[in-house]
Design an enzyme around this catalytic site. Structure first.
Site, PDB file in Angstrom:
ATOM      1  CG  LEU A  33      61.403 -18.596 -12.550  1.00  0.00           C
ATOM      2  CD1 LEU A  33      60.591 -18.008 -11.689  1.00  0.00           C
ATOM      3  CD2 LEU A  33      60.635 -19.411 -13.684  1.00  0.00           C
ATOM      4  N   GLY A  62      54.169 -17.067 -23.023  1.00  0.00           N
ATOM      5  CA  GLY A  62      55.045 -16.174 -23.875  1.00  0.00           C
ATOM      6  C   GLY A  62      54.778 -16.664 -25.314  1.00  0.00           C
ATOM      7  CG  HIS A  73      60.045 -17.799 -17.066  1.00  0.00           C
ATOM      8  ND1 HIS A  73      61.474 -18.191 -17.149  1.00  0.00           N
ATOM      9  CD2 HIS A  73      59.278 -18.563 -17.671  1.00  0.00           C
ATOM     10  CE1 HIS A  73      61.336 -19.138 -17.884  1.00  0.00           C
ATOM     11  NE2 HIS A  73      60.111 -19.767 -18.249  1.00  0.00           N
TER      12      HIS A  73
END
Length: 282
Positions: free
Chosen positions: A33, A149, A37
């Site tokens: 991450l 995303g 994130h």
């Protein structure tokens, strides 16, 4: 912070939330991450009563076994980062067998042609793997909203199509690309770059911003040729593809038209590390 590794445990949590009429935000990740994130998770926390984050390196979306083997796995660090946001997040980190059973295979999807553009051309079977694992996760988690995303914009469009095909009620939320101050799009793969490759990779966003600036005055063929030339003598970066495509159906274009939205897409190798990015042009 609760960590679940079994399907039955997470479905038990979900059943409890549903009984209490709570909304569920879901952020699917492959771990390693970064701030991008975490921005998705923060939005999910604001918009839902409960949040589940999956950490699962999905084997069916890798057409390159070396890439799968080298993908960073940092579960302990990931959990620590999430716990800084909220102690109420549930982390779901299953084994492949927990998701797929004894047959780790993809469903053969027809996404209306968008699966054959750009990433689909260079990563055969990739989007079948993405669609398959998300079908499993959406079935298990049954989220109200799921967050993705826009760095993987083609994937975002694939997910929206998946929900339509499978007739699922989850709302797909696209979130802006999270970038470093330099403009480099955050990616878990950035961790594999050498310092020299990292510095060289700043060229990617510079090229995209220049293309956006020139899109109104220069034609598509000129722009594509110009982008290719930027990599001709670059010893750190190798261009895999650059395309300008319609936002709606991701069809690559040779000529622009009025009243249609476009995006520029790029994939570049820095050594063995593959980086992708995109930008809205109008």
């Amino acid at each position: 912070m609760q960590i679940r590794t079994k399907r039955l445990d997470i479905t038990g949590d979900v059943a409890s939330f549903k009984k209490q009429k709570k909304s569920i935000g879901f952020v699917p990740t492959m771990g390693a991450l970064h701030k991008g994130h975490l921005a998705l998770v923060e939005r999910a926390l604001k918009e839902n009563d409960e949040v589940i984050v999956s950490i699962f390196v999905n084997p069916t979306q890798f057409n390159n076994t070396e890439d799968l083997d080298n993908y960073p796995r940092t579960l302990e660090k990931d959990v620590a980062l999430l716990s800084e946001l909220s102690e109420h997040i549930i982390v779901f980190s299953p084994s492949p067998k927990e998701i797929y059973g004894d047959r780790v295979i993809s469903i053969d999807y027809d996404f209306g042609g968008i699966e054959h553009e750009m990433e689909g051309k260079y990563r055969p079977g990739h989007f079948d793997g993405v669609g398959t694992v998300l079908k499993h996760f959406f079935t298990i988690v049954d989220p109200t909203r799921a967050y993705f995303g826009e760095k993987d914009f083609q994937q975002l469009q694939i997910v929206r199509k998946l929900v339509e095909i499978e007739n699922m009620s989850v709302q797909i939320v696209g979130c802006p690309i999270y970038r470093e101050k330099s403009g480099l799009a955050l990616s878990s793969r950035n961790k594999r770059l050498t310092q020299k490759q990292l510095e060289a990779s700043l060229l990617i966003f510079k090229i995209l911003t220049q293309v956006k600036e020139d899109f109104g005055t220069k034609n598509v063929i000129h722009l594509k040729d110009w982008v290719s030339k930027q990599f001709e003598n670059d010893h750190e970066l190798e261009l895999e593809y650059f395309e300008i495509a319609k936002t709606a159906d991701l069809q690559s274009i040779q000529q622009k038209q009025e009243n249609i939205k476009y995006r520029a897409f790029i994939a570049v190798f820095a050594g063995k590390v593959r980086l992708i990015d995109n930008i809205a042009l109008n």
